[in-house]
Design a protein around this motif. Structure first.
Motif, PDB file in Angstrom:
ATOM      1  N   GLN A  21       0.649  -1.047  -0.402  1.00  0.00           N
ATOM      2  CA  GLN A  21       0.319   0.049  -0.003  1.00  0.00           C
ATOM      3  C   GLN A  21       0.973   1.242  -0.015  1.00  0.00           C
ATOM      4  O   GLN A  21       2.001   1.442   0.831  1.00  0.00           O
ATOM      5  N   ARG A  22       0.447   2.339  -0.622  1.00  0.00           N
ATOM      6  CA  ARG A  22       0.836   2.984  -0.895  1.00  0.00           C
ATOM      7  C   ARG A  22       0.546   4.294   0.248  1.00  0.00           C
ATOM      8  O   ARG A  22      -0.893   4.670  -0.544  1.00  0.00           O
ATOM      9  N   ASN A 137      -0.260   6.161  -8.815  1.00  0.00           N
ATOM     10  CA  ASN A 137      -0.334   4.747  -8.199  1.00  0.00           C
ATOM     11  C   ASN A 137      -0.639   4.893  -6.502  1.00  0.00           C
ATOM     12  O   ASN A 137      -0.108   3.905  -5.837  1.00  0.00           O
ATOM     13  N   ASP A 139      -2.350   4.427  -2.541  1.00  0.00           N
ATOM     14  CA  ASP A 139      -3.977   4.107  -2.137  1.00  0.00           C
ATOM     15  C   ASP A 139      -4.727   4.947  -1.146  1.00  0.00           C
ATOM     16  O   ASP A 139      -5.720   4.827  -1.339  1.00  0.00           O
TER      17      ASP A 139
END
Length: 176
Positions: A21-22, A137, A139
């Protein structure tokens, strides 16, 4: 045995997904200070609020004037005249309080005007934040100024300047 292996595989994949997860954050105050339309709407709301406050103050000053006149004339009035003047003052005070609530209450005219001016700006910022999240991209993106407590935030995850650029503005140049 198969169940244990399956459990281990699911646990490992869940752990790997959690690590993948970012996250990032933005500083909404910083972003809004860069938006000329936000500064303009704040000035407009302040002027409107000041104007309405003067109107409300004028109504209460009128009531104060009526009350002082009533006190001065009270000894010369009949009981019926006193009752009529008292009722007039009470009615005007109630009307002034109702007007004040209509303008400055939680669902009052000022709140409605603020919502009408600020909501499009918030929507614009929200779309820019979403576009940044999708393009990089990410999260999740947190707002540094919201009620979510951020005890530490690495500056490399700050996407505020990216949002400002996405809005077509120049980071570092504050709106006036």
């Amino acid at each position: 045995m198969k169940k244990i292996i399956l459990v281990l595989i699911f646990t490992f994949s869940a752990f790997t997904a959690a690590l993948a997860q970012r996250f990032a954050y933005v500083d909404s105050d910083y972003i809004l200070k860069h938006m000329p339309e936000y500064a303009s709407s704040q000035k407009q709301l302040a002027a409107l609020s000041e104007s309405w406050q003067k109107d409300v103050d004028g109504r209460f000053q009128e009531i104060e004037r009526l009350y002082k006149a009533y006190q001065a004339d009270q000894v010369l009035m009949t009981p019926e005249q006193r009752k009529r003047r008292e009722q007039e003052i009470v009615d005007k005070e109630k009307a002034a309080k109702d007007y004040q609530r209509q303008i400055f209450g939680p669902d009052g005219d000022l709140a409605k005007k603020s919502n009408a001016l600020i909501k499009p700006i918030q929507d614009k910022v929200s779309k820019a934040v979403q576009a940044i999240a999708e393009s990089e991209n990410l999260d999740m993106i947190f707002d540094k100024n919201s009620e979510v407590i951020m005890l530490y935030a690495n500056p490399r995850y700050n996407k505020s300047d990216a949002v400002i650029t996405r809005l077509g503005l120049k980071p570092g140049v504050l709106a006036r």
